[in-house]
Write a protein that holds these residues in place. Structure first.
Motif, mmCIF file in Angstrom:
data_model
loop_
_atom_site.group_PDB
_atom_site.id
_atom_site.type_symbol
_atom_site.label_atom_id
_atom_site.label_comp_id
_atom_site.label_asym_id
_atom_site.label_seq_id
_atom_site.Cartn_x
_atom_site.Cartn_y
_atom_site.Cartn_z
ATOM 1 N N GLU A 33 25.884 74.496 36.340
ATOM 2 C CA GLU A 33 25.457 74.428 34.946
ATOM 3 C C GLU A 33 23.929 74.452 34.845
ATOM 4 N N LYS A 34 23.252 73.867 35.834
ATOM 5 C CA LYS A 34 21.789 73.941 35.851
ATOM 6 C C LYS A 34 21.333 75.390 36.047
ATOM 7 N N ILE A 35 22.035 76.125 36.922
ATOM 8 C CA ILE A 35 21.735 77.548 37.107
ATOM 9 C C ILE A 35 21.932 78.292 35.793
ATOM 10 N N ALA A 36 23.007 77.954 35.084
ATOM 11 C CA ALA A 36 23.255 78.580 33.784
ATOM 12 C C ALA A 36 22.138 78.248 32.793
ATOM 13 N N SER A 37 21.603 77.041 32.896
ATOM 14 C CA SER A 37 20.515 76.662 31.980
ATOM 15 C C SER A 37 19.253 77.477 32.265
ATOM 16 N N ILE A 38 19.047 77.845 33.528
ATOM 17 C CA ILE A 38 17.918 78.734 33.869
ATOM 18 C C ILE A 38 18.113 80.086 33.192
ATOM 19 N N ILE A 39 19.332 80.593 33.252
ATOM 20 C CA ILE A 39 19.632 81.871 32.598
ATOM 21 C C ILE A 39 19.397 81.756 31.091
ATOM 22 N N ASN A 40 19.872 80.653 30.501
ATOM 23 C CA ASN A 40 19.715 80.447 29.063
ATOM 24 C C ASN A 40 18.253 80.361 28.643
ATOM 25 N N ARG A 41 17.416 79.954 29.563
ATOM 26 C CA ARG A 41 15.995 79.808 29.256
ATOM 27 C C ARG A 41 15.346 81.154 28.957
ATOM 28 N N TYR A 42 15.910 82.212 29.524
ATOM 29 C CA TYR A 42 15.272 83.523 29.405
ATOM 30 C C TYR A 42 16.050 84.547 28.599
ATOM 31 N N ILE A 43 17.333 84.299 28.372
ATOM 32 C CA ILE A 43 18.112 85.255 27.580
ATOM 33 C C ILE A 43 18.996 84.512 26.585
ATOM 34 N N ARG A 44 19.392 85.236 25.542
ATOM 35 C CA ARG A 44 20.302 84.707 24.539
ATOM 36 C C ARG A 44 21.417 85.717 24.324
ATOM 37 N N PRO A 45 22.568 85.233 23.795
ATOM 38 C CA PRO A 45 23.698 86.151 23.605
ATOM 39 C C PRO A 45 23.342 87.407 22.823
ATOM 40 N N GLY A 46 22.397 87.330 21.902
ATOM 41 C CA GLY A 46 22.016 88.500 21.127
ATOM 42 C C GLY A 46 21.183 89.500 21.908
ATOM 43 N N ASP A 47 20.594 89.039 23.027
ATOM 44 C CA ASP A 47 19.734 89.914 23.823
ATOM 45 C C ASP A 47 20.538 90.887 24.679
ATOM 46 N N VAL A 48 21.579 90.386 25.324
ATOM 47 C CA VAL A 48 22.419 91.199 26.211
ATOM 48 C C VAL A 48 23.879 90.826 25.993
#
Length: 271
Positions: free
Chosen positions: A208-223
């Motif tokens: 989940e921490k890895i997922a939070s890193i991803i969330n830091r840079y992208i959002r569902p609307g981006d990709v």
């Protein structure tokens, strides 16, 4: 991305660990210096798999070489094994760096050159993976031993690269603490597919921490899709946790471990 094409291609690369495929012409090599493994992938001029060798190693930390002598020895040994299998000298290679560690390029290059290679291309790891995936729009997430790297693509071009510490090593440390065992024992458990269902709840918070890193840079609307690669992605069910935490469709091939080193080899220029 044609997932079936990727699956078939990566199956051949995986087979090349134990089977040497026939080839003609010159050869391309990808040298992947990872936190947990060092991998060499050999392709022919048409990017068909020829051979592959890998070895567990602890000579890097977060993408940075901390044991130059050890890294050089392992790359040289893997190169010699491949040359024996193939029956000819390997000359040209490409290397890749985790995003954000560009300052260590020279060290990686010295390791490859010290082992007898001529380095003809230097890339970042997530972008290397796209040589295999061939994504036009989306994000590649390379979860290695020490770091999680992202490459955001638009129109087939990388428009943003990010990389942060947290990867497979952190999962292993959590397992070691939970089971009160050594790091090596925990690493063996992590790589045992039959125990993935058991250990997934233990390492869920780290994923989940890895997922939070991803969330830091992208959002569902981006990709609309996250494409996974890297050895840590071999953990069964990791894509489901990341998809739930990000809200973005997340997919991975059957063998995400070899995607990046194969992509590195595909970018090797032959002199």
């Amino acid at each position: 991305m044609d997932i079936r094409r990727v699956e078939e291609f990566m199956k051949l690369v995986e087979e090349s660990e134990t089977k040497t495929f026939p080839f003609t012409g010159k050869l391309k090599v990808g040298v992947d210096l990872g936190t947990a493994y060092i991998v060499l992938v050999v392709l022919d001029e048409e990017n068909h798999p020829v051979a592959c060798e890998k070895q567990a190693a602890s000579v890097l930390r977060d993408g940075v070489v901390v044991d130059y002598t050890g890294a050089l020895r392992i790359v040289r040994e893997l190169k010699e094994k491949l040359e024996t299998r193939i029956g000819q000298e390997l000359v040209n290679c490409a290397i890749a760096m985790p995003a954000g560690t560009e300052g260590s390029v020279k060290t990686h290059q010295y390791v490859a050159e010290g082992a007898g290679f001529e380095v003809t291309a230097i890339l970042d790891e997530p972008s290397s993976a796209n040589a295999v995936y061939q994504i036009e729009d989306g994000v590649i997430v390379d979860i290695g031993g020490g770091t999680t790297g992202l490459a955001l693509l638009r129109g087939g071009k990388v428009v943003e690269i990010e990389d942060e510490p947290t990867g497979g090593t952190h999962l292993t440390l959590v397992l070691a603490g939970n089971y009160h065992i050594s790091f090596a024992e925990a690493e063996a458990i992590k790589q045992d597919y039959s125990r993935h269902k058991e250990i997934l709840p233990v390492v869920k918070a780290t994923v989940e921490k890895i997922a939070s890193i991803i969330n830091r840079y992208i959002r569902p609307g981006d990709v609309d899709t996250i494409y996974l690669c890297g050895g840590t992605c071999c953990l069964t069910g990791i894509e489901q946790i990341i998809q739930k935490e990000t809200g973005i469709r997340t997919i991975k091939p059957a063998n995400p471990f070899l995607v990046t080193p194969t992509g590195i080899a595909m970018n090797c220029r032959i002199s």
